[in-house]
Design an enzyme around this catalytic site. Sequence first.
Site, PDB file in Angstrom:
ATOM      1  CG  HIS A 182     -17.551 -10.646  -7.381  1.00 29.03           C
ATOM      2  ND1 HIS A 182     -18.072  -9.900  -8.413  1.00 29.03           N
ATOM      3  CD2 HIS A 182     -16.693  -9.818  -6.730  1.00 29.03           C
ATOM      4  CE1 HIS A 182     -17.546  -8.675  -8.393  1.00 29.03           C
ATOM      5  NE2 HIS A 182     -16.709  -8.602  -7.369  1.00 29.03           N
ATOM      6  CG  HIS A 225      -8.690  -6.584  -1.567  1.00 28.37           C
ATOM      7  ND1 HIS A 225      -9.922  -6.659  -0.922  1.00 28.37           N
ATOM      8  CD2 HIS A 225      -8.850  -7.290  -2.729  1.00 28.37           C
ATOM      9  CE1 HIS A 225     -10.773  -7.358  -1.659  1.00 28.37           C
ATOM     10  NE2 HIS A 225     -10.158  -7.757  -2.775  1.00 28.37           N
ATOM     11  CG  HIS A 235      -8.736 -11.755  -4.992  1.00 33.52           C
ATOM     12  ND1 HIS A 235      -9.987 -12.305  -4.834  1.00 33.52           N
ATOM     13  CD2 HIS A 235      -8.919 -10.419  -4.976  1.00 33.52           C
ATOM     14  CE1 HIS A 235     -10.890 -11.344  -4.742  1.00 33.52           C
ATOM     15  NE2 HIS A 235     -10.269 -10.181  -4.824  1.00 33.52           N
ATOM     16  CE1 TYR A 281     -11.335  -6.023 -10.942  1.00 34.84           C
ATOM     17  CE2 TYR A 281     -13.347  -6.784 -12.018  1.00 34.84           C
ATOM     18  CZ  TYR A 281     -12.695  -5.931 -11.138  1.00 34.84           C
ATOM     19  OH  TYR A 281     -13.427  -4.980 -10.489  1.00 34.84           O
TER      20      TYR A 281
HETATM   21  C1  LIG Z   1     -14.984  -4.654  -7.827  1.00 33.27           C
HETATM   22  C2  LIG Z   1     -13.879  -5.579  -7.401  1.00 33.27           C
HETATM   23  O1  LIG Z   1     -14.400  -6.840  -7.114  1.00 33.27           O
HETATM   24  C3  LIG Z   1     -13.109  -4.968  -6.256  1.00 33.27           C
HETATM   25  C4  LIG Z   1     -12.151  -5.940  -5.657  1.00 33.27           C
HETATM   26  O2  LIG Z   1     -12.433  -6.522  -4.616  1.00 33.27           O
HETATM   27  C5  LIG Z   1     -10.901  -6.250  -6.347  1.00 33.27           C
HETATM   28  O3  LIG Z   1     -10.542  -5.568  -7.313  1.00 33.27           O
HETATM   29  O4  LIG Z   1     -10.259  -7.223  -5.925  1.00 33.27           O
HETATM   30 MN   LIG Z   2     -11.387  -8.404  -4.421  1.00 34.40          MN
END
Ligand SMILES: C[C@H](O)CC(=O)C(=O)O
Ligand SMILES: [Mn+2]
Length: 337
Positions: free
Chosen positions: A16, A193, A195, A284
């Site tokens: 990304h 996971h 961020h 997101y």
């Molecule tokens: C498609 C997303 O980037 C998956 C991910 O890494 C997230 O939801 O965080």
């Molecule tokens: Mn992610």
Amino acid sequence: MSKIKITEVALRDGSHAMSHQYTVEQVKTITKALNDASVPYIEVSHGDGLGGSSIQYGLSGTDELKLIEAAVEAADFSKIAVLLIPGIGTIEDLKNAHRIGADMVRVATHVTEADVSKQHLETAKELGMETVGFLMMSHMAPVDKLIEQAKLMESYGADTVYVVDSAGALLPDQVAERIKALRQALTVDIGFHAHNNLSLAMGNTLAAIKQGATRIDGSVRCLGAGAGNTQTEVLAAVLEKMGIETGIDFYKMMDIAENIIAPILPGTQEITKDSLTMGYAGVYSSFRLHAERAAKRYNLDSRDILIELGKQKIVGGQEDMIIDVAAELAKKNKITV
Ligand SMILES: C[C@H](O)CC(=O)C(=O)O
Ligand SMILES: [Mn+2]
């Protein structure tokens, strides 16, 4: 000594931040170095998973199958993982990735939509792949809903179910509550996971490990969407200090961060006003660059777009709404473009 298995996501989540422009040479070099540092799993795909290359999500510079193939060739220790979001990636994409050597698939769905992962998880199992259910935007569901959805993924054959803090919006107590509940409700492994949008990726990861998560994601030099993920080389060092084994040579990881990743970064992976806003508003992380482009086009503050996306609960797969929201805001504020 307890054991944690780390999945390195810079070659997928980091895609990304790289606007999906990784080259075969970069993937080869990075994978080989991560393999030599004994990283157990390396994920390689378009940022939005197999089949993500599109106008909607961002066109890849190089066909992802070529990138996955390069990673498979460069790794003789690390297992190569791919991400697949049903509806973006297909069963055919999954079979192609398996054919060229992908060992593990992480089937990702919105936190309330685990039922769409059934076919992909079952097919991956039939192919003999290791399987992960990846519940994105986990902050958007109450704990009982999260458990219900995780159980579905477990019943479809997921070997591990992940709590995915896609927006970097969860606080440490919320992570602990979720992982603890899943640990009690499931028999499969639990993953986390993070961020780093609120600077909590490391704290949240440690909270998850304390409650029994054994599969953890990291990105070297924080190369992931938004402000990036839990920084792998830092995590390896912290866990070593805590007496938790990862098998990763963190000295080699530091060299990868410094000498291979830093020179190719499009910008420094820091908590900018936009990533902070995403963590605050629960947006997101991969929306960052889309929102920044929309802000330029409509002469808006990107934070206003992100706050509105958070209010409207826009989720992954609705990238087209970013432009709609920006156009609406511009109209409301009588901005001419
Ligand atoms: C498609 C997303 O980037 C998956 C991910 O890494 C997230 O939801 O965080
Ligand atoms: Mn992610």
